[in-house]
Design an enzyme around this catalytic site. Structure first.
Site, PDB file in Angstrom:
ATOM      1  N   SER A 127      40.906  33.377  41.867  1.00  0.00           N
ATOM      2  CA  SER A 127      41.229  34.607  41.158  1.00  0.00           C
ATOM      3  C   SER A 127      41.929  34.372  39.829  1.00  0.00           C
ATOM      4  CB  SER A 127      42.099  35.512  42.038  1.00  0.00           C
ATOM      5  OG  SER A 127      41.480  35.771  43.270  1.00  0.00           O
ATOM      6  N   HIS A 179      47.202  35.635  39.281  1.00  0.00           N
ATOM      7  CA  HIS A 179      46.233  36.479  38.582  1.00  0.00           C
ATOM      8  C   HIS A 179      46.694  36.751  37.156  1.00  0.00           C
ATOM      9  CE1 HIS A 179      44.722  38.331  42.643  1.00  0.00           C
ATOM     10  NE2 HIS A 179      44.383  37.064  42.488  1.00  0.00           N
TER      11      HIS A 179
END
Length: 233
Positions: A127, A179
């Site tokens: 991610s 992220h």
């Protein structure tokens, strides 16, 4: 032209991530069904990004953690996001720049987790690198003066980011810190390559890549010094 010929990096990254996920499930010693639904703790702990282990010298975890996933939902959502984002970004930036963007973003996500994540809890997933693709597109568009929320591509990218942030808040061993770190690293790299994208000069990507990697190395070194110093107290 086949998809692999058109998007060699995107499909190679997807294939590698899926192969690692299936291989880890197969070799884990757990039942196939349960290992697919949720990767065994030993797999996550063994290759995930654990800051305590990195402080002990396991720098390779910054890379291996990018190819591990917490479970079937995690890997499925990430690979779908990688396909849609990669389809756009690889064709826009070219295979070499796209691969560089993916790597520096994944490392940036890992660096963010070192600084702001839990010291002993493993984090896994692509991610950070995937958010970096989004950041790279945004940084490139803003630097080129072409950014607009009216652009349907931009809206789709933002939607994918929102879904992944939700996943990050819902699944264990998935870090929204990574992220955001990947997003920032990708944005930085995307802005740097904006003026060199159409350059005919060989090695035009070298300076942005070395600058980004150099900054990441400095941040990792500072963190290592701080972490090992704290451990010695």
């Amino acid at each position: 032209m086949s998809g692999l010929q058109r998007l060699p990096v995107t499909f190679s990254l997807i294939a590698a991530s899926v192969a690692v996920f299936l291989g880890a499930a197969l070799l884990s010693g757990s039942s196939w069904a349960s290992a697919l639904a949720l990767q065994p703790a030993g797999v996550i702990q063994g290759g995930g990004l654990v800051p305590a282990n990195v402080a002990g010298g396991d720098l390779w975890r910054l890379f291996t953690s990018m190819f591990l996933h917490a479970g079937l939902i995690h890997v499925a959502v990430n690979m779908l996001a990688l396909y849609f984002l990669g389809s756009f970004a690889e064709q826009t930036f070219g295979a070499g720049r796209f691969m560089a963007l993916y790597v520096v973003s994944g490392i940036a996500g890992g660096v963010a987790y070192l600084y702001f994540g839990d010291f002993t809890t493993p984090a896994v997933g692509a991610s950070g690198a995937i958010f970096g693709i989004l950041g790279g597109v945004l940084g490139f568009a803003i630097r080129r003066g072409t950014f607009s929320m009216g652009n349907p591509v931009i809206r789709q990218l933002v939607l994918i980011a929102a879904i992944n942030l939700f996943i990050g808040a819902s699944i264990p061993n998935v870090s929204n810190t990574a992220h955001i770190g990947g997003l920032v690293g990708g944005f930085f790299f995307g802005a740097l390559i904006a003026n060199s994208l159409y350059s005919q000069k060989r090695g035009a990507i070298a300076a942005p890549l070395l600058l980004t990697l150099g900054l990441e190395v400095v941040l990792i070194a500072l963190w290592m010094f701080s972490a090992t110093g704290a451990a010695g107290l």
